[in-house]
Motif scaffolding. Sequence first.
Motif, PDB file in Angstrom:
ATOM      1  N   LYS A  22      96.969  22.032  52.087  1.00  0.00           N
ATOM      2  CA  LYS A  22      97.207  20.903  51.370  1.00  0.00           C
ATOM      3  C   LYS A  22      95.721  20.936  50.109  1.00  0.00           C
ATOM      4  O   LYS A  22      96.381  20.531  48.679  1.00  0.00           O
ATOM      5  CB  LYS A  22      96.783  19.976  52.120  1.00  0.00           C
ATOM      6  CG  LYS A  22      97.953  20.170  52.441  1.00  0.00           C
ATOM      7  CD  LYS A  22      98.023  17.900  53.194  1.00  0.00           C
ATOM      8  CE  LYS A  22      97.445  17.582  54.670  1.00  0.00           C
ATOM      9  NZ  LYS A  22      97.501  18.779  55.014  1.00  0.00           N
ATOM     10  N   THR A  23      94.495  20.952  50.497  1.00  0.00           N
ATOM     11  CA  THR A  23      92.745  20.860  50.223  1.00  0.00           C
ATOM     12  C   THR A  23      92.627  22.017  49.187  1.00  0.00           C
ATOM     13  O   THR A  23      92.566  22.398  47.907  1.00  0.00           O
ATOM     14  CB  THR A  23      91.673  20.819  50.970  1.00  0.00           C
ATOM     15  OG1 THR A  23      92.201  19.562  51.428  1.00  0.00           O
ATOM     16  CG2 THR A  23      90.992  20.912  50.224  1.00  0.00           C
ATOM     17  N   THR A  24      93.366  23.490  50.037  1.00  0.00           N
ATOM     18  CA  THR A  24      93.678  25.014  48.948  1.00  0.00           C
ATOM     19  C   THR A  24      94.382  25.125  47.987  1.00  0.00           C
ATOM     20  O   THR A  24      94.397  25.717  46.431  1.00  0.00           O
ATOM     21  CB  THR A  24      94.069  25.578  50.042  1.00  0.00           C
ATOM     22  OG1 THR A  24      93.021  25.878  51.159  1.00  0.00           O
ATOM     23  CG2 THR A  24      93.868  27.286  49.443  1.00  0.00           C
ATOM     24  N   SER A  49      88.275  18.835  46.070  1.00  0.00           N
ATOM     25  CA  SER A  49      88.328  17.961  46.849  1.00  0.00           C
ATOM     26  C   SER A  49      87.761  17.736  48.467  1.00  0.00           C
ATOM     27  O   SER A  49      86.978  16.535  48.643  1.00  0.00           O
ATOM     28  CB  SER A  49      90.245  17.741  47.721  1.00  0.00           C
ATOM     29  OG  SER A  49      90.156  17.642  48.427  1.00  0.00           O
ATOM     30  N   ASP A  50      87.512  17.769  49.240  1.00  0.00           N
ATOM     31  CA  ASP A  50      86.675  18.091  50.606  1.00  0.00           C
ATOM     32  C   ASP A  50      85.370  18.419  49.875  1.00  0.00           C
ATOM     33  O   ASP A  50      84.297  18.970  51.080  1.00  0.00           O
ATOM     34  CB  ASP A  50      86.838  19.025  51.374  1.00  0.00           C
ATOM     35  CG  ASP A  50      88.074  19.203  52.097  1.00  0.00           C
ATOM     36  OD1 ASP A  50      88.812  18.651  51.737  1.00  0.00           O
ATOM     37  OD2 ASP A  50      88.597  20.023  52.906  1.00  0.00           O
ATOM     38  N   ASN A  51      84.955  17.100  49.207  1.00  0.00           N
ATOM     39  CA  ASN A  51      83.283  17.029  49.020  1.00  0.00           C
ATOM     40  C   ASN A  51      82.426  16.629  49.390  1.00  0.00           C
ATOM     41  O   ASN A  51      81.114  16.210  49.401  1.00  0.00           O
ATOM     42  CB  ASN A  51      82.952  16.857  47.288  1.00  0.00           C
ATOM     43  CG  ASN A  51      83.549  15.536  47.494  1.00  0.00           C
ATOM     44  OD1 ASN A  51      83.184  13.933  48.047  1.00  0.00           O
ATOM     45  ND2 ASN A  51      85.041  15.469  46.460  1.00  0.00           N
ATOM     46  N   ARG A  60      87.216  20.881  56.344  1.00  0.00           N
ATOM     47  CA  ARG A  60      88.599  19.728  56.875  1.00  0.00           C
ATOM     48  C   ARG A  60      88.806  18.595  55.921  1.00  0.00           C
ATOM     49  O   ARG A  60      87.483  17.870  56.192  1.00  0.00           O
ATOM     50  CB  ARG A  60      89.411  19.572  58.505  1.00  0.00           C
ATOM     51  CG  ARG A  60      88.401  18.800  59.066  1.00  0.00           C
ATOM     52  CD  ARG A  60      89.264  17.539  60.091  1.00  0.00           C
ATOM     53  NE  ARG A  60      89.533  18.249  61.498  1.00  0.00           N
ATOM     54  CZ  ARG A  60      90.213  17.968  62.054  1.00  0.00           C
ATOM     55  NH1 ARG A  60      90.419  16.562  62.036  1.00  0.00           N
ATOM     56  NH2 ARG A  60      90.257  18.461  63.273  1.00  0.00           N
ATOM     57  N   SER A  61      90.022  18.388  55.815  1.00  0.00           N
ATOM     58  CA  SER A  61      90.178  16.623  54.790  1.00  0.00           C
ATOM     59  C   SER A  61      89.429  15.424  55.946  1.00  0.00           C
ATOM     60  O   SER A  61      90.804  15.184  57.135  1.00  0.00           O
ATOM     61  CB  SER A  61      91.110  16.303  54.060  1.00  0.00           C
ATOM     62  OG  SER A  61      91.685  17.832  53.179  1.00  0.00           O
ATOM     63  N   ILE A  62      89.095  14.948  55.515  1.00  0.00           N
ATOM     64  CA  ILE A  62      88.884  13.344  55.927  1.00  0.00           C
ATOM     65  C   ILE A  62      89.758  11.894  55.645  1.00  0.00           C
ATOM     66  O   ILE A  62      89.561  11.148  56.183  1.00  0.00           O
ATOM     67  CB  ILE A  62      87.083  12.628  56.607  1.00  0.00           C
ATOM     68  CG1 ILE A  62      86.684  14.345  57.557  1.00  0.00           C
ATOM     69  CG2 ILE A  62      87.065  11.951  57.410  1.00  0.00           C
ATOM     70  CD1 ILE A  62      86.959  13.461  58.621  1.00  0.00           C
ATOM     71  N   ILE A  79      96.859  13.071  45.055  1.00  0.00           N
ATOM     72  CA  ILE A  79      96.026  12.735  45.908  1.00  0.00           C
ATOM     73  C   ILE A  79      96.317  14.136  46.997  1.00  0.00           C
ATOM     74  O   ILE A  79      97.352  14.109  47.871  1.00  0.00           O
ATOM     75  CB  ILE A  79      96.598  11.391  46.136  1.00  0.00           C
ATOM     76  CG1 ILE A  79      96.118  10.512  45.274  1.00  0.00           C
ATOM     77  CG2 ILE A  79      95.483  10.588  47.507  1.00  0.00           C
ATOM     78  CD1 ILE A  79      96.632   9.082  45.148  1.00  0.00           C
ATOM     79  N   ASP A  80      94.817  14.575  47.811  1.00  0.00           N
ATOM     80  CA  ASP A  80      95.307  15.376  48.834  1.00  0.00           C
ATOM     81  C   ASP A  80      94.755  14.216  50.700  1.00  0.00           C
ATOM     82  O   ASP A  80      93.445  13.947  50.433  1.00  0.00           O
ATOM     83  CB  ASP A  80      94.118  16.158  48.341  1.00  0.00           C
ATOM     84  CG  ASP A  80      93.742  17.402  49.668  1.00  0.00           C
ATOM     85  OD1 ASP A  80      94.640  17.338  50.021  1.00  0.00           O
ATOM     86  OD2 ASP A  80      92.273  17.490  49.952  1.00  0.00           O
ATOM     87  N   THR A  81      95.576  14.538  50.855  1.00  0.00           N
ATOM     88  CA  THR A  81      95.024  13.619  52.070  1.00  0.00           C
ATOM     89  C   THR A  81      95.051  14.333  53.370  1.00  0.00           C
ATOM     90  O   THR A  81      95.672  16.042  53.598  1.00  0.00           O
ATOM     91  CB  THR A  81      96.684  13.056  52.450  1.00  0.00           C
ATOM     92  OG1 THR A  81      97.588  13.859  53.269  1.00  0.00           O
ATOM     93  CG2 THR A  81      96.784  12.244  51.387  1.00  0.00           C
ATOM     94  N   PRO A  82      94.185  14.197  54.147  1.00  0.00           N
ATOM     95  CA  PRO A  82      94.211  15.061  56.289  1.00  0.00           C
ATOM     96  C   PRO A  82      95.347  14.869  56.857  1.00  0.00           C
ATOM     97  O   PRO A  82      96.363  13.348  56.543  1.00  0.00           O
ATOM     98  CB  PRO A  82      93.211  13.463  56.480  1.00  0.00           C
ATOM     99  CG  PRO A  82      92.436  12.708  55.494  1.00  0.00           C
ATOM    100  CD  PRO A  82      93.941  12.788  54.431  1.00  0.00           C
TER     101      PRO A  82
HETATM  102 MG    MG Z   1      92.297  19.202  53.688  1.00  0.00          MG
END
Ligand code: MG
Length: 717
Positions: A22-24, A49-51, A60-62, A79-82
């Motif tokens: 997702k983040t990619t 996104s993963d900043n 990974r996204s949190i 909206i990029d979700t974990p």
């Molecule tokens: Mg992610």
Amino acid sequence: MKAYSTQNIRNVVLLGSTKSGKTTLSEAMLYEGKVIDRRGTVEAKNTVSDNAEIEQINQRSIYATPLYAEFMDTKFNIIDTPGADDFVGGAVSAFKVCDTGVLLINAQQGVEVGTQIFRRYAREYDIPIIVGVNQLDGDKANWEGTIESMKEAFGNKPVIIQFPVNVGPSFDGFVDVLTMKYYHFTDENGTRQDLDIPAELKDQADELRQALIDRAAEYDDTLMEKYFETGELSEDEIRQGLGIGIRQGEVYPVFCLSAKKDIGVKRLMQFTIRVAASPAEKKAITKDAKEIECKQDAPTTLFIYKTAVEQHLGEVAYFKVMSGELTEGMDLENPETGDRERISAIYAVAGKKKEKVTDLYAGDIGCTVKLRAAKTNVTLCTPGTDIAFEEIKFPHYKYRCAVKAKDPKEEEKVSDAMAKIAAEDPTYIIEYHKEMKQTILKGQGEQHVNTLKWRLQKENKLEIEFSAPKISYRETITKVACADYRHKKQSGGAGQFGEVHLLIAPYQEGVDPGNRFKIDGKETVLNIKGKEEFDLPWGGKLEFYNCIVGGAIDARFMPAILKGINDKMNEGPLTGSLARDIRVYVYDGKMHPVDSNEISFVLAARNAFKEAFRKAGPKIMEPIYTVEVMTPTDYMGACMSDLQNRRALIEGMGTDKGFDTIKARVPLAELYRYSTTLSSITSGSATFKMEFADYQPVPADVQEKLLKAYMEEDKDE
Ligand SMILES: [Mg+2]
Ligand SMILES: Nc1nc2c(ncn2[C@@H]2O[C@H](COP(=O)(O)OP(=O)(O)OP(=O)(O)O)[C@@H](O)[C@H]2O)c(=O)[nH]1
């Protein structure tokens, strides 16, 4: 940036299991939308996104991160979700402001547990789904396998729009059966050639095209008629038909992707813009159940779906303009408190990058800073409009632990800092448990609460400790018993004298015990003169009967006797827990003409009650929760035997939306870290809900253990 009209906005939430990409994908979308001119990677810790540091450390996204791209004259909000279930709060907030979900499936894995979990949430919150099969360039990518797993999990909902060519590391294109083109990619930056479908792929393309038209015709009578008459539908008509099916949640159009190589990203965005709903289609519901249209020519309302404290900015409020037009400098009102808020600045957001804008129209997502009091779930509107939108319903907690500062001197600082984090993430619930004198932290799982611990350490230099929450036991009695007690003190001056005889009996709802009891072996009829009933603040009942005859104790001492009993109800004789469900009959006693006073009767009653309680078959009661587990059938046995080890009483089993369900009553004492165990025995594929039910006596062996533990503790003190 210009202001985009409602029709030219798409709000899309990226969903899917962890590591599906997702983040990619969001990075590639930002690149296609020219928000960035180089794509970062999760590995290089430089994605938009993963900043957050915790995201970069964990790769990974949190947090759910709002982003945007400008594409095809459309503001494409993302909206990029974990993907981890522990951080689902971010996705749930996103559902409130998005109209479409892009569900990513990793072609190297097929449908995963996380895919299922997020699809389930999307259905629950009424979010239409578009599927992206990602990582088609991966070593283990398997298109057919992925499609199979989708059919198994989603039935006939998936409708193939594209199929890939050269799956695996040399993946370089796909055939699109909606546009009937072969898209071939010549680099890893989305450069593409639009070609005719190669002869060897033509049959496969025709077959899928036919299936696509069949489905597109299904959702609209006019299209169906046209299809019957001519045997064909135009490209636009197919889009129209699919659009209806997508909105109904009956069609999941399937796209081919390599987010990493930027293959298929543009086509997915084009389709979403052409076919998926603009915000104008969805009416928002207010707290008083009114429907508000998302249109520009209406009073301004905005809904805050998230807040965060950010470096250099302070508290940032993320919102969606629900109606009207938001202009920089506007004064809005919180209709529920009457508070005024000035919108001093408005930003379009791509992660940390905030681009200042002067206007946003209905449907758009943005953020502002320096609001005085506005928090998540608050509506702000043109003064006098009086519209407050329904709040986001966050999922119920799944994990509970006690928390305290390592250094007791920092207790207050810890509690302030935790409250701030909980304001950013409402799936953290912090409560002080008065009875147990413990702070309880509730969250979505062990990872979730550990994230809070990490943040306190990192951001506030505060150390906390977690432990199993203490259980609030109760005490009660199981049989009738009597006791009497004389309190007498004569040491110069005024003396003290009070004597109380009482009988206690178990209270049971709806059972009238009458007035005949055996006292000292003799059948006795009590003369009930007065009855007081109390609903105890900690649950259960106390009934107090005045059965004094012949003026043995003056009526004016009855409140003192009741007080003495209440004192002991607060501190049961077995383990010092609160007592409940008891009837007390005061049937005799003695007074002294000079020495009797209130304190004498308080003390006499306390001691008589304590002695009677000990003789009345006292029992410890524990809180019982109803637990509902949802699990794939494969893990049903494992879940059942685990529950049985937790002294669970299985109440029922069933099926629900392709899952097996178990309903059980489980003692709270056995539920500490349940979500962690459930996750490990089901490879993360099960989920559950728990809710307080009632109090029940503990089994004899458990009572034994608790008494022993209490005695040890008493000795220590
Ligand atoms: Mg992610
Ligand atoms: N080969 C290949 N790898 C990919 C692709 N997309 C993502 N990845 C890799 O897969 C891993 C996970 O990617 P992310 O974008 O972080 O996945 P995510 O879905 O955001 O994961 P969470 O934030 O944990 O939910 C990273 O190592 C990416 O480089 C792709 O299209 N092809």
